[in-house]
Design a protein around this motif. Sequence first.
Motif, PDB file in Angstrom:
ATOM      1  N   MET A   3      -4.462 -14.677 -14.892  1.00 16.20           N
ATOM      2  CA  MET A   3      -3.132 -13.931 -14.507  1.00 16.20           C
ATOM      3  C   MET A   3      -2.211 -14.563 -13.331  1.00 16.20           C
ATOM      4  O   MET A   3      -2.472 -15.075 -12.618  1.00 16.20           O
ATOM      5  CB  MET A   3      -3.359 -12.534 -14.203  1.00 16.20           C
ATOM      6  CG  MET A   3      -4.336 -12.478 -12.825  1.00 16.20           C
ATOM      7  SD  MET A   3      -4.949 -10.795 -12.469  1.00 16.20           S
ATOM      8  CE  MET A   3      -5.639 -11.264 -10.583  1.00 16.20           C
ATOM      9  N   GLY A   4      -0.881 -14.254 -13.631  1.00 15.54           N
ATOM     10  CA  GLY A   4       0.309 -14.563 -12.579  1.00 15.54           C
ATOM     11  C   GLY A   4       1.018 -15.614 -13.126  1.00 15.54           C
ATOM     12  O   GLY A   4       1.003 -16.613 -12.934  1.00 15.54           O
ATOM     13  N   GLY A   5       2.248 -15.244 -13.773  1.00 15.07           N
ATOM     14  CA  GLY A   5       3.395 -16.183 -14.078  1.00 15.07           C
ATOM     15  C   GLY A   5       3.137 -16.834 -15.326  1.00 15.07           C
ATOM     16  O   GLY A   5       2.054 -16.547 -16.124  1.00 15.07           O
ATOM     17  N   ALA A   6       4.188 -17.359 -15.771  1.00 15.90           N
ATOM     18  CA  ALA A   6       4.309 -18.088 -16.996  1.00 15.90           C
ATOM     19  C   ALA A   6       3.251 -19.236 -17.167  1.00 15.90           C
ATOM     20  O   ALA A   6       2.413 -19.278 -18.110  1.00 15.90           O
ATOM     21  CB  ALA A   6       5.411 -18.747 -17.242  1.00 15.90           C
ATOM     22  N   LYS A   7       3.010 -19.957 -16.362  1.00 17.13           N
ATOM     23  CA  LYS A   7       1.753 -20.927 -16.360  1.00 17.13           C
ATOM     24  C   LYS A   7       0.726 -20.817 -15.287  1.00 17.13           C
ATOM     25  O   LYS A   7      -0.245 -21.442 -15.425  1.00 17.13           O
ATOM     26  CB  LYS A   7       2.330 -22.270 -16.106  1.00 17.13           C
ATOM     27  CG  LYS A   7       3.208 -22.706 -17.458  1.00 17.13           C
ATOM     28  CD  LYS A   7       3.644 -24.139 -17.161  1.00 17.13           C
ATOM     29  CE  LYS A   7       4.638 -24.851 -18.415  1.00 17.13           C
ATOM     30  NZ  LYS A   7       5.126 -26.069 -18.097  1.00 17.13           N
ATOM     31  N   ALA A   8       0.941 -20.047 -14.164  1.00 13.76           N
ATOM     32  CA  ALA A   8      -0.043 -19.946 -13.150  1.00 13.76           C
ATOM     33  C   ALA A   8      -1.375 -19.350 -13.591  1.00 13.76           C
ATOM     34  O   ALA A   8      -2.430 -19.767 -12.944  1.00 13.76           O
ATOM     35  CB  ALA A   8       0.688 -19.065 -11.828  1.00 13.76           C
ATOM     36  N   GLY A   9      -1.312 -18.482 -14.588  1.00  8.11           N
ATOM     37  CA  GLY A   9      -2.574 -17.913 -14.776  1.00  8.11           C
ATOM     38  C   GLY A   9      -3.537 -18.718 -15.256  1.00  8.11           C
ATOM     39  O   GLY A   9      -4.557 -18.845 -15.363  1.00  8.11           O
ATOM     40  N   ASN A  10      -3.053 -19.636 -16.324  1.00 10.16           N
ATOM     41  CA  ASN A  10      -3.760 -20.837 -16.939  1.00 10.16           C
ATOM     42  C   ASN A  10      -4.201 -21.580 -15.889  1.00 10.16           C
ATOM     43  O   ASN A  10      -5.553 -22.242 -16.041  1.00 10.16           O
ATOM     44  CB  ASN A  10      -2.684 -21.635 -17.948  1.00 10.16           C
ATOM     45  CG  ASN A  10      -3.521 -22.518 -18.798  1.00 10.16           C
ATOM     46  OD1 ASN A  10      -4.468 -22.337 -19.386  1.00 10.16           O
ATOM     47  ND2 ASN A  10      -3.153 -23.910 -18.760  1.00 10.16           N
TER      48      ASN A  10
END
Length: 244
Positions: free
Chosen positions: A39-46
Amino acid sequence: MEFYGISDRGKVRPLNQDVCQTFYDAVKNSALLVVCDGMGGAKAGNIASEMAAEAFTASMKSHLAEDTNIIDIMQHMGEAVKLANTQVYDRSMSDIDCAGMGTTLVAAVVTPGGTVVANVGDSRAYHVTANQVTQVTKDHSVVEDMIDRGDLTRSEASSHPNRNLITRALGTALDAEPDFFFLNLQSGEYLLLCSDGLSNMLSEQVLLNEISGGANVQETCEKLVRLANMKGAPDNVTAVLIQK
């Protein structure tokens, strides 16, 4: 021992922020299974889910080669969770693009002497026998806390607007404490690890019907993900299934 894992973007999300990993130690006849939901932002969760799964798995691989004692394995899983948490937290604090990121984690180590499950967040583990499915883990979530207080029924929780808000995650604070559960899987029984993208879509009765239906674990995992997608799959969908 057979196991398989699959992760799918689902029907709505542009990216898949779920990660699953499996590892088998043939000498010890022990399996390691991990599911993380970032979780967390466009790419941060990934990034969070990948970092956590990699750190946890790498830490546990060396311990599996050494230990078969269930208590020792539990302690090592706790250490691996703390390591994963530190790595994700440090990245979130040092990289502005990753600020605030975090991830759930549910993991299991299945050995001839027993099974240990650890979880942080709302990704789940289910124990499935020929005629029963039992949720092993307890969600760290807002609605679960409301259920505990008597403010919400289990049926009301499934449609509550805050059902996706979690109260514990890896990488969002300096420390992360997992819950642990012990199982004695019998021959032929199953353990399912999944993200909430699966558990929110499929009822326990559907899980029981599909898992105990006789197909191999790969076909079953693929069928579960396909069913979630057929229902719209607004979130990423991940399933890891092992049969002892």
